[in-house]
Motif scaffolding. Structure first.
Motif, PDB file in Angstrom:
ATOM      1  N   UNK A   1       5.257  29.831  18.788  1.00 45.40           N
ATOM      2  CA  UNK A   1       5.961  30.914  18.124  1.00 45.40           C
ATOM      3  C   UNK A   1       5.435  32.240  18.656  1.00 45.40           C
ATOM      4  N   UNK A   2       6.327  33.051  19.134  1.00 41.99           N
ATOM      5  CA  UNK A   2       5.976  34.345  19.704  1.00 41.99           C
ATOM      6  C   UNK A   2       6.327  35.432  18.693  1.00 41.99           C
ATOM      7  N   UNK A   3       5.370  36.316  18.462  1.00 44.87           N
ATOM      8  CA  UNK A   3       5.578  37.416  17.519  1.00 44.87           C
ATOM      9  C   UNK A   3       5.736  38.701  18.321  1.00 44.87           C
ATOM     10  N   UNK A   4       6.802  39.409  18.074  1.00 42.55           N
ATOM     11  CA  UNK A   4       7.031  40.668  18.786  1.00 42.55           C
ATOM     12  C   UNK A   4       6.145  41.768  18.195  1.00 42.55           C
ATOM     13  N   UNK A   5       6.084  42.875  18.898  1.00 35.78           N
ATOM     14  CA  UNK A   5       5.271  43.999  18.435  1.00 35.78           C
ATOM     15  C   UNK A   5       5.773  44.546  17.100  1.00 35.78           C
ATOM     16  N   UNK A   6       7.075  44.592  16.916  1.00 37.24           N
ATOM     17  CA  UNK A   6       7.633  45.103  15.656  1.00 37.24           C
ATOM     18  C   UNK A   6       7.274  44.197  14.488  1.00 37.24           C
ATOM     19  N   UNK A   7       7.353  42.897  14.704  1.00 42.24           N
ATOM     20  CA  UNK A   7       6.995  41.960  13.649  1.00 42.24           C
ATOM     21  C   UNK A   7       5.508  42.060  13.325  1.00 42.24           C
ATOM     22  N   UNK A   8       4.675  42.237  14.341  1.00 47.73           N
ATOM     23  CA  UNK A   8       3.234  42.372  14.125  1.00 47.73           C
ATOM     24  C   UNK A   8       2.916  43.622  13.315  1.00 47.73           C
ATOM     25  N   UNK A   9       3.593  44.711  13.613  1.00 45.47           N
ATOM     26  CA  UNK A   9       3.374  45.955  12.872  1.00 45.47           C
ATOM     27  C   UNK A   9       3.777  45.788  11.415  1.00 45.47           C
ATOM     28  N   UNK A  10       4.889  45.114  11.170  1.00 45.94           N
ATOM     29  CA  UNK A  10       5.341  44.880   9.796  1.00 45.94           C
ATOM     30  C   UNK A  10       4.350  43.997   9.040  1.00 45.94           C
ATOM     31  N   UNK A  11       3.878  42.951   9.689  1.00 51.00           N
ATOM     32  CA  UNK A  11       2.902  42.047   9.060  1.00 51.00           C
ATOM     33  C   UNK A  11       1.621  42.797   8.723  1.00 51.00           C
TER      34      UNK A  11
END
Length: 70
Positions: A1-11
């Motif tokens: 599972x690859x997490x994008x930069x936007x998803x990482x920032x939200x998390x």
């Protein structure tokens, strides 16, 4: 599972405030209850959520309370 930069920032925007609030609450609660190492409880609570909160509540409310009664 690859997490994008936007998803990482939200998390991180969700997790970091939760950890800070949990750490601050545990620190204040431990100081109010006159725990010997209240600052250590606060640091401990910053490391993980919610397991460290559950450990704090278990130790201070159940184990130490029973130990003080004896």
């Amino acid at each position: 599972m690859v997490i994008s930069n936007n998803q990482l920032i939200i998390i991180l925007a969700i997790v970091i405030p939760i950890l800070l609030i949990q750490g601050a609450w545990v620190f204040c609660d431990a100081r109010r209850r006159r725990e010997k190492y209240y600052w250590l409880w606060g640091i401990f609570a910053l490391m993980n959520t919610p397991s460290n909160l559950l450990i704090y509540l278990l130790v201070t409310r159940v184990i130490l309370k029973n130990k003080k009664k004896e």
